[in-house]
Design an enzyme around this catalytic site. Structure first.
Site, PDB file in Angstrom:
ATOM      1  N   HIS A 277      27.385  87.266 135.913  1.00  0.00           N
ATOM      2  CA  HIS A 277      28.417  87.692 134.986  1.00  0.00           C
ATOM      3  C   HIS A 277      29.381  86.839 135.298  1.00  0.00           C
ATOM      4  O   HIS A 277      30.730  86.773 134.777  1.00  0.00           O
ATOM      5  CB  HIS A 277      29.233  89.059 135.096  1.00  0.00           C
ATOM      6  CG  HIS A 277      29.707  89.494 133.856  1.00  0.00           C
ATOM      7  ND1 HIS A 277      29.977  90.576 133.913  1.00  0.00           N
ATOM      8  CD2 HIS A 277      30.286  88.671 132.982  1.00  0.00           C
ATOM      9  CE1 HIS A 277      30.673  90.959 132.216  1.00  0.00           C
ATOM     10  NE2 HIS A 277      31.322  89.918 131.800  1.00  0.00           N
TER      11      HIS A 277
ATOM     12  N   ARG B 142      25.938  92.676 128.140  1.00  0.00           N
ATOM     13  CA  ARG B 142      26.379  93.996 129.089  1.00  0.00           C
ATOM     14  C   ARG B 142      25.251  94.461 129.282  1.00  0.00           C
ATOM     15  O   ARG B 142      23.772  94.458 128.932  1.00  0.00           O
ATOM     16  CB  ARG B 142      27.300  94.753 128.358  1.00  0.00           C
ATOM     17  CG  ARG B 142      28.675  95.239 128.293  1.00  0.00           C
ATOM     18  CD  ARG B 142      29.565  94.184 128.662  1.00  0.00           C
ATOM     19  NE  ARG B 142      30.947  94.482 128.107  1.00  0.00           N
ATOM     20  CZ  ARG B 142      31.176  92.653 128.900  1.00  0.00           C
ATOM     21  NH1 ARG B 142      30.474  91.674 128.464  1.00  0.00           N
ATOM     22  NH2 ARG B 142      32.900  92.837 128.175  1.00  0.00           N
TER      23      ARG B 142
END
Ligand code: NDP
Ligand code: OXD
Length: 306
Positions: A269, A221
């Site tokens: 991502h 993250r």
């Protein structure tokens, strides 16, 4: 049995038909404000309103491994929260991280630039033993990554909250052994869940402890990394580069310095995507297990936050 589906940034239709096919007899519907109460929810980053209107849920099934977005919300206290448990993600993560490590170690970017410049030239082979890779987080994804890296004979360190024994991986655990882990590591791979304990874990102080020529691979993250600290250490030369797949704000804002930094490689991502068929099969199996009172893998502990 009623299932409600509330997944941001996800095309709902194939999930709804897939879940219906995998759970014969179940009614599966896309959530809308005011929708009737359901037994189970399949979610990705739903709004708080969703849980406020579905206080009776028995199970909440996240269509990803990370539950940090859900941990910010008030969930029905009796509901069991379940994350995806691999579902085809660990092999993708292993290939992404191995690719990033090998690309850096073998200097493939440099070779590509040389060849594009019409230059047939060799670089001195580097010693694998000098490129110890440290994997932070030895869970479903981190363990698979650590094992994959071993296949290429890199020295591999691993850091987790509790002690983990993985053959061929030098294990470190807890806050007490974090410094030793960092100092033993040159290439740092982040596969931690985002929790209050792990937020900002990659900062100027911790990254400075990596061996000279350190390299950062963040696939967990964005909020694990202090962006400005990474840039400072890249510019000072202590760090050689970084491969980043996740960011504090996604999509990465157009003005962010990561876009143009010469030592940073970016992807949007995508290191381990949720695979719809595998995920539907896993979630359907878990819903049936929960309904029957059988054990379910991947239950999130709200106290730990993962
Ligand atoms: P797991 O829950 O299976 O593993 C988490 C690991 O982190 C465990 O080894 C755990 O230790 C360790 N850990 C947790 N807190 C700490 C801490 N405070 N200190 C040290 N170690 C800690 O997660 P997954 O492997 O399935 O996924 C990891 C993360 O990867 C997800 O949370 C998500 O954010 C990210 N992800 C990113 C994707 C992408 O496409 N970029 C795709 C999928 C996931 P212990 O073993 O002791 O519990
Ligand atoms: C996940 C992700 O957590 O895709 O599964 O980031």
């Amino acid at each position: 049995m009623k299932i409600t589906f509330c997944c941001t940034d996800t095309k709902a239709e194939p999930w709804l038909t897939g879940l219906e096919a995998a759970l014969p007899g179940a009614q599966v519907a896309l959530w809308q404000p005011g929708a009737p109460p359901a037994d189970h929810a399949v979610v990705w980053a739903p709004p708080q309103q969703f849980f406020d209107e579905q206080p009776q849920l028995k199970g909440i099934f996240n269509i990803g491994a990370g539950v940090d977005a859900l941990m910010k919300l008030r969930l029905p206290p009796q509901a069991t929260l379940v994350r995806l448990d691999d579902a085809g993600m660990s092999v993708q993560m292993a290939e992404y991280v191995c690719h990033a490590v090998i690309r850096h170690f073998r200097e493939f970017d440099g070779y590509e630039a040389d060849m594009r410049a019409g230059q047939w030239s060799y670089r001195k082979p580097r010693h694998r033993a000098d490129f110890s890779v440290g994997v932070m987080g030895l869970g479903v994804l981190g363990e698979r990554v650590a094992r994959a890296l071993q296949m290429f004979e890199f020295p591999v360190n691993g850091w987790s909250r509790s002690v983990k024994t993985i053959a061929g991986v030098r294990g470190f655990a807890g806050v007490a052994q974090f410094d030793d882990f960092l100092r033993a590591t040159r290439v740092l791979v982040n596969l931690l869940p985002l929790t209050p304990d792990t937020q900002d874990v990659m900062n100027r102080e911790t990254l400075s402890k990596l061996q000279p020529g350190g390299y950062v691979i963040n696939v967990a993250r964005g909020a694990h990394l202090v962006d400005d600290d990474l840039i400072t250490l890249l510019d000072s030369g202590h760090l050689a580069g970084a491969t980043l797949d996740v960011f504090r704000t996604e999509p990465l804002p157009a003005e962010h310095p990561f876009w143009t930094h010469p030592k940073i490689s970016l992807t949007p991502h995508t290191s381990a995507r949720t695979l719809r068929e595998e995920s539907i099969a896993q979630i359907a199996g878990k819903i049936m297990a929960l309904e029957c009172g059988d054990p379910v893998a991947g239950i999130v502990d709200p106290e730990r936050g993962y």
